[in-house]
Design an enzyme around this catalytic site. Structure first.
Site, PDB file in Angstrom:
ATOM      1  N   ARG A 160       0.829  -1.218   0.000  1.00  0.00           N
ATOM      2  CA  ARG A 160       0.000   0.000   0.000  1.00  0.00           C
ATOM      3  C   ARG A 160       0.865   1.272   0.000  1.00  0.00           C
ATOM      4  O   ARG A 160       0.569   2.251   0.691  1.00  0.00           O
ATOM      5  CB  ARG A 160      -0.930   0.039   1.203  1.00  0.00           C
ATOM      6  CG  ARG A 160      -1.978  -1.022   1.224  1.00  0.00           C
ATOM      7  CD  ARG A 160      -2.927  -0.929   0.036  1.00  0.00           C
ATOM      8  NE  ARG A 160      -4.120  -1.700   0.288  1.00  0.00           N
ATOM      9  CZ  ARG A 160      -4.196  -3.019   0.120  1.00  0.00           C
ATOM     10  NH1 ARG A 160      -3.160  -3.705  -0.331  1.00  0.00           N
ATOM     11  NH2 ARG A 160      -5.326  -3.640   0.385  1.00  0.00           N
ATOM     12  N   SER A 238     -10.088  -0.187   4.073  1.00  0.00           N
ATOM     13  CA  SER A 238      -9.247  -0.350   5.264  1.00  0.00           C
ATOM     14  C   SER A 238      -8.715   1.007   5.706  1.00  0.00           C
ATOM     15  O   SER A 238      -8.156   1.740   4.889  1.00  0.00           O
ATOM     16  CB  SER A 238      -8.053  -1.246   4.962  1.00  0.00           C
ATOM     17  OG  SER A 238      -8.467  -2.512   4.565  1.00  0.00           O
ATOM     18  N   GLU A 331      -3.954   4.043   6.438  1.00  0.00           N
ATOM     19  CA  GLU A 331      -3.836   3.630   5.034  1.00  0.00           C
ATOM     20  C   GLU A 331      -4.198   4.764   4.079  1.00  0.00           C
ATOM     21  O   GLU A 331      -3.431   5.050   3.161  1.00  0.00           O
ATOM     22  CB  GLU A 331      -4.700   2.389   4.802  1.00  0.00           C
ATOM     23  CG  GLU A 331      -4.123   1.492   3.725  1.00  0.00           C
ATOM     24  CD  GLU A 331      -5.125   1.118   2.678  1.00  0.00           C
ATOM     25  OE1 GLU A 331      -5.515   2.000   1.888  1.00  0.00           O
ATOM     26  OE2 GLU A 331      -5.493  -0.063   2.626  1.00  0.00           O
TER      27      GLU A 331
HETATM   28  N1  EPU Z   1     -10.862 -10.273  11.533  1.00  0.00           N
HETATM   29  C1  EPU Z   1     -11.103 -10.201  12.891  1.00  0.00           C
HETATM   30  N2  EPU Z   1     -12.282  -9.686  13.293  1.00  0.00           N
HETATM   31  C2  EPU Z   1     -13.226  -9.283  12.428  1.00  0.00           C
HETATM   32  C3  EPU Z   1     -12.990  -9.354  11.047  1.00  0.00           C
HETATM   33  C4  EPU Z   1     -11.780  -9.866  10.611  1.00  0.00           C
HETATM   34  O1  EPU Z   1     -10.289 -10.574  13.692  1.00  0.00           O
HETATM   35  O2  EPU Z   1     -14.273  -8.825  12.880  1.00  0.00           O
HETATM   36  C5  EPU Z   1      -9.579 -10.817  11.080  1.00  0.00           C
HETATM   37  C6  EPU Z   1      -9.723 -12.271  10.769  1.00  0.00           C
HETATM   38  O3  EPU Z   1      -8.699 -12.950  11.432  1.00  0.00           O
HETATM   39  C7  EPU Z   1      -9.559 -12.334   9.263  1.00  0.00           C
HETATM   40  C8  EPU Z   1      -8.594 -11.191   9.066  1.00  0.00           C
HETATM   41  O4  EPU Z   1      -9.111 -10.198   9.927  1.00  0.00           O
HETATM   42  O5  EPU Z   1      -9.017 -13.554   8.839  1.00  0.00           O
HETATM   43  C9  EPU Z   1      -8.426 -10.734   7.677  1.00  0.00           C
HETATM   44  O6  EPU Z   1      -9.594 -10.085   7.154  1.00  0.00           O
HETATM   45  P1  EPU Z   1      -9.664  -9.754   5.588  1.00  0.00           P
HETATM   46  O7  EPU Z   1      -9.639 -10.998   4.784  1.00  0.00           O
HETATM   47  O8  EPU Z   1     -10.803  -8.814   5.357  1.00  0.00           O
HETATM   48  O9  EPU Z   1      -8.260  -9.037   5.269  1.00  0.00           O
HETATM   49  P2  EPU Z   1      -7.532  -7.790   5.921  1.00  0.00           P
HETATM   50  O10 EPU Z   1      -6.114  -8.205   6.100  1.00  0.00           O
HETATM   51  O11 EPU Z   1      -8.243  -7.252   7.096  1.00  0.00           O
HETATM   52  C10 EPU Z   1      -6.655  -6.832   3.653  1.00  0.00           C
HETATM   53  C11 EPU Z   1      -6.661  -5.521   2.917  1.00  0.00           C
HETATM   54  C12 EPU Z   1      -8.001  -5.318   2.234  1.00  0.00           C
HETATM   55  C13 EPU Z   1      -8.228  -6.476   1.270  1.00  0.00           C
HETATM   56  C14 EPU Z   1      -8.222  -7.786   2.072  1.00  0.00           C
HETATM   57  C15 EPU Z   1      -8.343  -9.011   1.189  1.00  0.00           C
HETATM   58  C16 EPU Z   1      -5.120  -4.089   4.116  1.00  0.00           C
HETATM   59  C17 EPU Z   1      -4.967  -2.940   5.031  1.00  0.00           C
HETATM   60  N3  EPU Z   1      -6.372  -4.438   3.831  1.00  0.00           N
HETATM   61  O12 EPU Z   1      -7.604  -6.733   4.716  1.00  0.00           O
HETATM   62  O13 EPU Z   1      -7.912  -4.132   1.481  1.00  0.00           O
HETATM   63  O14 EPU Z   1      -9.451  -6.345   0.576  1.00  0.00           O
HETATM   64  O15 EPU Z   1      -6.953  -7.903   2.776  1.00  0.00           O
HETATM   65  O16 EPU Z   1      -7.159  -9.203   0.508  1.00  0.00           O
HETATM   66  O17 EPU Z   1      -4.123  -4.656   3.662  1.00  0.00           O
HETATM   67  C18 EPU Z   1      -8.300  -1.773   1.450  1.00  0.00           C
HETATM   68  O18 EPU Z   1      -7.098  -1.638   1.253  1.00  0.00           O
HETATM   69  O19 EPU Z   1      -9.065  -0.782   1.523  1.00  0.00           O
HETATM   70  C19 EPU Z   1      -8.845  -3.113   1.617  1.00  0.00           C
HETATM   71  C20 EPU Z   1     -10.125  -3.326   1.898  1.00  0.00           C
END
Ligand code: EPU
Length: 336
Positions: A160, A238, A331
């Protein structure tokens, strides 16, 4: 071409006004805007669709939006197709168009809000794919009006992050991203490295390998199930990056229930998990809140200001710092 006192659109629905604004469709218009800013002593900055920014109520200078949306084939062989895409093209429209043309690779990045020109600024990424993999070059217009084609290696892309993001924070010198060149596959080659995506597709699919169209469909379904639609609930995706940590911190966090995962020789901790474990999952303060299905996304439920948003974010950062001794980095870019 130049308008005075323009309200700036952004997916956080924050009220923000710039003294000057301009829509730029041609290289010539972009050069004119740069000249105007120089003559008037104004800062010039570009905004895409405002889907990854926190705009303060008064943004300085001349705010430009690039509107060229053309998609042109530059080269093609058996394996690859290279396309040049105008910075103003909507990202998801591009993903749909490339799939319809049977050009593959962008399916994991379906439904990411924003414009093509903003994509390299954040090095957008989702579900195991980052833009970097498909980016050949970025065509920019410099402060002296010259056009430069920057190869991906000159864009210093990271998680990012890019030299563009740093440039916009560090200097007032104009730099307009005018178009982006991508190299896509001509044969289906799907990326199922993101466990959740793979699980979903294996559960659905009757044949062993899903098609890129099926991957796109699954990504869209996953995003819709977790992320608020900015048209309904104002947000910028995010709000924090997932902290990148070393092995010893990862071990410490593991004991606290965070489950860090390997990332480029280091580890990443899920910011959503850190926020969740810090007790913010369902919290709402006035107009601002964490999205219950994905607390990494902050939502402006109506009428919240940039200041409300930043102070809400700060409280989350403080909690995570106290509980985990970890700093959450923003972000989106804060634009003033
Ligand atoms: N989780 C929790 N509690 C919750 C929801 C999620 O603990 O209530 C944890 C879970 O362990 C889950 C983990 O969060 O496995 C990961 O969630 P998610 O798959 O949504 O991925 P993320 O790492 O939170 C990143 C990107 C997103 C992207 C997703 C999918 C960043 C900052 N964010 O989110 O990007 O869509 O992976 O690849 O890297 C964005 O940049 O705006 C964005 C949405």
């Amino acid at each position: 071409m130049i308008r005075a006192s323009a309200e700036l659109t952004n997916t956080f629905a924050l009220k923000s006004i710039a003294p000057y604004a301009a829509d730029l469709t041609t290289l010539d218009e972009a050069r004119q805007a740069i000249r105007y800013a120089r003559e008037q002593g104004l800062t010039l900055r570009t905004l895409g669709e405002g889907s990854n920014v926190v705009l303060l109520p008064q943004v300085k200078g001349l705010v430009c939006r690039v509107l060229n949306t053309g998609v042109t084939v530059i080269g093609m062989d058996e394996q690859y197709v290279s396309i040049e895409v105008g910075a103003g093209k909507n990202w998801h429209e591009l993903v749909s168009q490339t799939l319809a043309e049977r050009w593959y690779g962008l399916e994991n990045l379906a439904l990411i809000p924003g414009s093509v020109g903003a994509a390299p600024v954040q090095n957008i990424g989702a579900y195991g794919v980052e833009l970097e993999e498909f980016l050949e070059s970025v065509t920019v217009i410099r402060a002296d009006g010259s056009v430069q084609v920057l190869p991906t290696s000159a864009c210093a892309l990271g998680y990012r992050d890019s030299m563009f993001k740093r440039h916009f924070v560090a200097t007032a010198e104009p730099l307009i991203i005018f178009s982006v060149r991508l190299r896509l596959y001509r044969q289906p080659r799907v990326n199922l490295s993101y466990t959740e995506l793979e699980k979903m597709l294996v559960a659905q699919s009757r044949h062993s390998q899903p098609t890129p169209q099926e991957v796109a469909k699954a990504v869209i379904a996953l995003r819709q199930s977790k992320l608020p639609d900015p048209a309904q609930f104002a947000n910028a995706g995010s709000f924090f990056k997932n902290p990148v940590i070393d092995g010893s911190v990862a071990q410490r966090l593991q004991r606290l229930g965070v489950e860090p995962y390997p990332f480029q020789g280091h580890f990443k901790a899920s910011a959503a998990r850190l926020i969740d474990l810090s007790g913010w999952k369902d919290v709402r303060h006035g107009a601002l809140g964490c999205w219950p299905q994905q607390p990494l996304v902050l939502v402006n439920y109506g009428g919240g200001t940039a200041q409300d948003l930043l102070s809400f974010a700060q409280q989350i950062q403080r909690s995570v710092q106290e509980k985990f001794q970890l700093e959450l980095e923003l972000e989106p870019s804060v634009v003033s």
